[in-house]
Scaffold this active site. Structure first.
Site, PDB file in Angstrom:
ATOM      1  N   ASP A 106       6.294  -3.927   6.844  1.00 44.13           N
ATOM      2  CA  ASP A 106       5.878  -2.618   7.342  1.00 44.13           C
ATOM      3  C   ASP A 106       4.650  -2.103   6.606  1.00 44.13           C
ATOM      4  O   ASP A 106       4.318  -2.563   5.514  1.00 44.13           O
ATOM      5  CB  ASP A 106       7.019  -1.594   7.202  1.00 44.13           C
ATOM      6  CG  ASP A 106       7.394  -1.329   5.753  1.00 44.13           C
ATOM      7  OD1 ASP A 106       7.514  -2.293   4.980  1.00 44.13           O
ATOM      8  OD2 ASP A 106       7.556  -0.147   5.395  1.00 44.13           O
ATOM      9  N   ASP A 167      -1.358  -4.107   2.366  1.00 43.68           N
ATOM     10  CA  ASP A 167      -0.045  -3.786   1.805  1.00 43.68           C
ATOM     11  C   ASP A 167       0.958  -3.778   2.953  1.00 43.68           C
ATOM     12  O   ASP A 167       1.024  -2.807   3.676  1.00 43.68           O
ATOM     13  CB  ASP A 167      -0.114  -2.429   1.099  1.00 43.68           C
ATOM     14  CG  ASP A 167       1.216  -1.942   0.592  1.00 43.68           C
ATOM     15  OD1 ASP A 167       2.144  -2.748   0.506  1.00 43.68           O
ATOM     16  OD2 ASP A 167       1.333  -0.739   0.315  1.00 43.68           O
ATOM     17  N   GLU A 201       9.885  -1.080   3.576  1.00 44.97           N
ATOM     18  CA  GLU A 201       9.699  -0.913   2.136  1.00 44.97           C
ATOM     19  C   GLU A 201       9.067   0.438   1.857  1.00 44.97           C
ATOM     20  O   GLU A 201       9.404   1.115   0.894  1.00 44.97           O
ATOM     21  CB  GLU A 201       8.813  -2.031   1.579  1.00 44.97           C
ATOM     22  CG  GLU A 201       8.767  -2.095   0.050  1.00 44.97           C
ATOM     23  CD  GLU A 201       7.669  -1.260  -0.587  1.00 44.97           C
ATOM     24  OE1 GLU A 201       7.692  -1.100  -1.807  1.00 44.97           O
ATOM     25  OE2 GLU A 201       6.784  -0.736   0.124  1.00 44.97           O
ATOM     26  N   GLU A 202       8.155   0.848   2.728  1.00 46.18           N
ATOM     27  CA  GLU A 202       7.384   2.075   2.486  1.00 46.18           C
ATOM     28  C   GLU A 202       8.228   3.339   2.622  1.00 46.18           C
ATOM     29  O   GLU A 202       7.858   4.375   2.077  1.00 46.18           O
ATOM     30  CB  GLU A 202       6.186   2.147   3.448  1.00 46.18           C
ATOM     31  CG  GLU A 202       5.215   0.986   3.330  1.00 46.18           C
ATOM     32  CD  GLU A 202       4.471   0.937   1.999  1.00 46.18           C
ATOM     33  OE1 GLU A 202       4.709   1.815   1.156  1.00 46.18           O
ATOM     34  OE2 GLU A 202       3.672   0.005   1.809  1.00 46.18           O
ATOM     35  N   HIS A 406      -2.240   2.304   1.147  1.00 46.80           N
ATOM     36  CA  HIS A 406      -1.883   3.558   1.833  1.00 46.80           C
ATOM     37  C   HIS A 406      -3.122   4.407   2.128  1.00 46.80           C
ATOM     38  O   HIS A 406      -3.036   5.628   2.215  1.00 46.80           O
ATOM     39  CB  HIS A 406      -0.880   4.404   1.026  1.00 46.80           C
ATOM     40  CG  HIS A 406       0.371   3.654   0.673  1.00 46.80           C
ATOM     41  ND1 HIS A 406       1.461   4.256   0.128  1.00 46.80           N
ATOM     42  CD2 HIS A 406       0.711   2.356   0.833  1.00 46.80           C
ATOM     43  CE1 HIS A 406       2.410   3.350  -0.070  1.00 46.80           C
ATOM     44  NE2 HIS A 406       1.965   2.183   0.357  1.00 46.80           N
TER      45      HIS A 406
END
Ligand SMILES: [Zn+2]
Length: 435
Positions: A106, A167, A201-202, A406
């Site tokens: 994700d 990421d 995960e985020e 991010h």
């Protein structure tokens, strides 16, 4: 001088040895470019895992590609976690610990990951990088000194309107390319390798659904770090405090002697936060307290506060500070009922990993063999590895070559992806050599 000569010879041998490798069927860059096109943005506050169905698009693709690479036991769990197993090729595989590699599929809810238009800035020659579709988005050398190390490299960015998704699609691409390279080069000896690609995960939550036992690894690495060389075996220890201020609401026209306005108490409490232990005033190994959300109301106000420190004693001190502040505000506003509730979120994985120094040492050795000088960086956050480490699967974190996670200014590079992949290959070899 002699040792310098020996070192040069050694480096020459290593590069010759690597040159003998057959290349993977597809480069890490090409894989990466395919994965970033798939929107896998996760979403906060969902009751299902994965939080967004679209993450399954990448999960299913990775499962298909793993199967095509001849990997065994490929499956996508009901929670969208991809598991697989690469069989070892040493004489006695049971002698080499099963090493796991984990990357998350994700991308952050903070910035859109839809219609990612990856741009390759070939043969970067220094200077700031202006992203073409939003010229206010500039990757500056001043804020990204790592750019100075990337002269001559191909830098990969988004176009300024979305995340890149480095990421952690970098981690996904690097793990897949490691598997591909190992398959092309059966002369590289390694034990059994466990693979997992995880959702959410985020936003947290994905890793709770991770089946440590079925994964089957003795140790693992999350491949989710940033700059080349950065290895992390330390994270925050984390708690969250909720402070509640109970007042009494009534019609303001007839409130005299009855109303107790909790808002003044919460204002007083906020005013007591020391300015030198906040996220905006700390870095490195210094922990913080962070009031990050709250409700402000006459009848009932509350404040949520993050407590972060690398040491439990530091965390205890911060909790005591918050409790002392409650007592001080309560003394000033005796009619408001103030309560504080503190919950443990996660602990510094170093508390467990200190018992397995070989995990960090082997990772540093793997990095050096790839020609990348390793360094340890404590993570001012938690990782999926902190969760897994405390569930019996010690899991430090490895670099991916990426930067500016991010953020629309996220980037990685060809060398970043390739050196990270090479490090993973070296790592499985080292575990086989040392067993
Ligand atoms: Zn990540």
């Amino acid at each position: 001088m002699k040792s310098l000569l020996a070192l040069m010879l050694c480096l020459l041998c290593l590069s010759v040895a690597n040159a003998q490798f057959k290349p993977p069927t597809e480069s890490a860059v090409d894989r990466f470019l395919r994965y970033v096109k798939i929107d896998t943005q996760s979403q906060e506050d969902q009751t299902t895992t994965p939080s967004t169905r679209k993450q399954l698009n990448l999960a299913n693709l990775l499962a298909k590609e793993l199967t095509a690479l001849g990997v065994e036991n490929v499956r996508v769990s009901e929670f969208g976690i991809v598991y697989a197993m690469v069989p070892g090729n040493v004489a006695d595989n049971s002698k080499v610990p099963v090493i796991g590699f984990i990357a998350h599929m994700d991308t952050s809810p903070a910035v859109s990951g839809e219609n990612v238009n990856a741009i390759i800035h070939k043969n970067y020659q220094g200077g700031d990088i202006v992203l073409p579709n939003d010229k206010t988005q500039v990757i500056t050398v001043e804020k990204n000194p790592v750019l100075k190390k990337l002269i001559g490299d191909d830098i990969i960015t988004a176009d300024g309107t979305t995340l890149l998704g480095s990421d952690d699609k970098s981690g996904c691409a690097e793990i897949m390319t490691m598997i591909d390279t190992l398959r092309q080069n059966p002369q590289i000896k390694h034990g059994t390798i466990a693979i997992a690609f995880t959702p959410d995960e985020e936003v947290g939550g994905g890793i709770e659904k991770f089946d440590v036992k079925a994964f089957g690894a003795k140790f693992a690495y999350t491949v989710d770090g940033e700059e080349l060389g950065e290895i992390s075996d330390e994270t925050w220890s984390a708690r969250t405090a909720t402070v509640t201020f109970q007042g009494k609401s009534t019609h303001p026209g007839t409130a005299k002697g009855i109303m107790i306005n909790a808002m003044y108490a919460i204002g007083d409490y906020l005013d007591r936060f020391p300015h030198d232990i906040l996220p905006e005033t700390t870095e490195g190994r210094v922990g913080f307290v962070h009031p990050y959300a709250g409700v402000i109301d006459v009848e009932s106000s509350n404040l949520k506060i993050l407590l972060r420190d690398f040491d439990v004693s530091g965390l205890d001190a911060k909790e005591k500070l918050l409790r002392d502040m409650v007592a001080q505000t309560a003394a000033k506003y005796p009619e408001v009922k103030i309560t504080i509730d503190v919950k443990e979120n996660y602990k510094n994985m170093k508390e467990v990993l200190k018992n397995y120094p070989e995990l960090t040492n082997n990772a540093m050795e793997a990095s050096r063999r790839a020609g990348v000088e390793p360094f340890l960086k404590p993570i001012r956050g938690g990782t999926d590895g902190s969760n897994l480490t405390f569930r019996g699967l010690p899991t430090p974190n490895l670099y991916t070559g990426g930067a500016n996670f991010h953020d629309k200014l996220e980037f990685n590079s060809r060398r970043g992806l390739e050196k990270s992949t090479e490090t993973l290959i070296n790592l499985v070899r080292i575990f086989a050599e040392k067993s």
